[in-house]
Design a protein around this motif. Structure first.
Motif, mmCIF file in Angstrom:
data_model
loop_
_atom_site.group_PDB
_atom_site.id
_atom_site.type_symbol
_atom_site.label_atom_id
_atom_site.label_comp_id
_atom_site.label_asym_id
_atom_site.label_seq_id
_atom_site.Cartn_x
_atom_site.Cartn_y
_atom_site.Cartn_z
ATOM 1 N N ARG A 13 -30.221 -15.146 -11.968
ATOM 2 C CA ARG A 13 -30.798 -16.822 -11.400
ATOM 3 C C ARG A 13 -31.657 -17.005 -12.005
ATOM 4 O O ARG A 13 -31.342 -18.178 -12.504
ATOM 5 C CB ARG A 13 -30.697 -15.967 -9.227
ATOM 6 N N SER A 59 -36.064 -20.904 -3.729
ATOM 7 C CA SER A 59 -34.853 -20.928 -3.085
ATOM 8 C C SER A 59 -33.674 -19.953 -3.512
ATOM 9 O O SER A 59 -33.573 -19.349 -3.177
ATOM 10 C CB SER A 59 -34.667 -22.065 -2.434
ATOM 11 N N MET A 60 -33.748 -20.216 -4.545
ATOM 12 C CA MET A 60 -32.596 -19.624 -5.153
ATOM 13 C C MET A 60 -33.301 -18.473 -5.556
ATOM 14 O O MET A 60 -32.107 -17.325 -5.395
ATOM 15 C CB MET A 60 -31.974 -20.257 -6.913
ATOM 16 N N ALA A 97 -34.569 -16.464 -3.890
ATOM 17 C CA ALA A 97 -34.715 -16.015 -2.527
ATOM 18 C C ALA A 97 -33.596 -15.772 -1.987
ATOM 19 O O ALA A 97 -33.325 -14.907 -0.277
ATOM 20 C CB ALA A 97 -35.408 -16.428 -2.041
ATOM 21 N N ARG A 98 -32.300 -16.202 -2.037
ATOM 22 C CA ARG A 98 -31.014 -15.807 -1.812
ATOM 23 C C ARG A 98 -31.018 -14.429 -1.818
ATOM 24 O O ARG A 98 -30.859 -13.683 -2.276
ATOM 25 C CB ARG A 98 -29.994 -16.851 -2.613
ATOM 26 N N PRO A 99 -29.719 -13.825 -0.057
ATOM 27 C CA PRO A 99 -29.578 -12.929 -0.285
ATOM 28 C C PRO A 99 -28.695 -12.411 -1.191
ATOM 29 O O PRO A 99 -28.286 -12.925 -2.277
ATOM 30 C CB PRO A 99 -29.084 -12.812 1.443
ATOM 31 N N ASN A 130 -25.911 -9.184 -2.182
ATOM 32 C CA ASN A 130 -24.603 -8.575 -1.058
ATOM 33 C C ASN A 130 -24.660 -6.993 -2.164
ATOM 34 O O ASN A 130 -24.568 -7.490 -3.391
ATOM 35 C CB ASN A 130 -23.743 -8.789 -1.192
ATOM 36 N N ALA A 149 -26.400 -6.951 3.531
ATOM 37 C CA ALA A 149 -27.077 -8.130 2.315
ATOM 38 C C ALA A 149 -28.797 -7.528 2.238
ATOM 39 O O ALA A 149 -29.679 -7.855 3.492
ATOM 40 C CB ALA A 149 -26.946 -9.123 3.626
ATOM 41 N N ARG A 192 -32.361 -8.834 2.060
ATOM 42 C CA ARG A 192 -33.486 -10.446 1.447
ATOM 43 C C ARG A 192 -33.850 -9.558 1.313
ATOM 44 O O ARG A 192 -34.774 -8.772 1.432
ATOM 45 C CB ARG A 192 -32.948 -10.414 3.592
ATOM 46 N N THR A 251 -38.348 -12.379 -0.079
ATOM 47 C CA THR A 251 -38.895 -13.842 -1.204
ATOM 48 C C THR A 251 -39.511 -13.199 -2.531
ATOM 49 O O THR A 251 -39.277 -12.184 -2.462
ATOM 50 C CB THR A 251 -39.997 -14.204 0.096
#
Length: 207
Positions: free
Chosen positions: A81, A120-121, A123-125, A127, A132, A134, A136
């Motif tokens: 990311r 925000s990107m 911190a996305r979960p 898989n 999932a 998770r 931050t």
């Protein structure tokens, strides 16, 4: 002479390939500290460049709860990311462990908004198998033009201090030199907070 020249050409190609691989982190594919430093110093000649540090929160707990394979998957996702966000005009690297750095250009002066999106990107979960994962990610950043004459180690230190302040307060991206009270944590304080350590004196430099 032709076979000799061809031999040197192949050897040069092989050496360049080895150097390229040596500067790539085998897990994430990002450049390592040496590769990052080499590219970042060139980018910082532009006063519009910004230095970003990112650190995965609670990474040890993630490894303990989900296993090291899940932790690796999370680091790979964060790296992918970050690299996608930075693009070809900047550089993203893994400095070690769960800590990443990037340098990119902010020609429009919208870094605060753009880094909020990145925050925000990241911190996305993620898989992994049937779970999932998770977490931050804490971000700190500094604009090179705000501190003329400072080199990469000094700018990384400022970004590091801002990142740790954000981590302590569980806030979004924090900019070096900005914010109420110009909140800074020293690098020594950061290390003490992470490891329960112990030293006094002049803080070191992250670079």
């Amino acid at each position: 002479m032709l076979p000799l020249a061809a031999g040197w050409s192949v050897h040069g190609w092989w050496l360049r390939g080895r150097l390229h691989r040596a500067r790539r982190d085998p897990l994430t594919g990002l450049v390592t500290r040496d590769g990052f430093t080499h590219r970042a110093r060139k980018l910082l000649k532009d006063p519009a460049a910004i230095v970003v540090l990112a650190d995965v929160d609670h990474f040890k707990q993630i490894n303990d709860r989900h296993g090291h394979a899940a932790g690796d998957a999370l680091l790979k996702a964060v790296a992918d990311r970050l690299a996608h966000y930075v693009g070809r005009d900047g550089v993203a690297g893994r400095l070690g462990g769960d800590e990443f750095a990037a340098v990119l250009r902010d020609r429009d002066g919208t870094a605060a908004d753009l880094l909020a999106v990145l925050h925000s990107m990241l911190a996305r979960p993620v898989n992994h198998l049937d779970a999932a994962v998770r977490t931050t990610v804490s971000l700190g950043w500094v604009r090179a033009g705000d501190f003329p004459g400072e080199d990469l180690p000094a700018l990384l230190r400022r970004a590091d201090e801002s990142m740790y302040a954000a981590k302590q307060q569980r806030t979004g991206p924090r900019r070096a030199g900005a914010g109420v009270g110009r909140l800074f944590a020293t690098l020594a304080g950061r290390r003490a907070g992470r490891r329960g350590a112990r030293t006094k004196g002049t803080p070191g430099v992250v670079a």
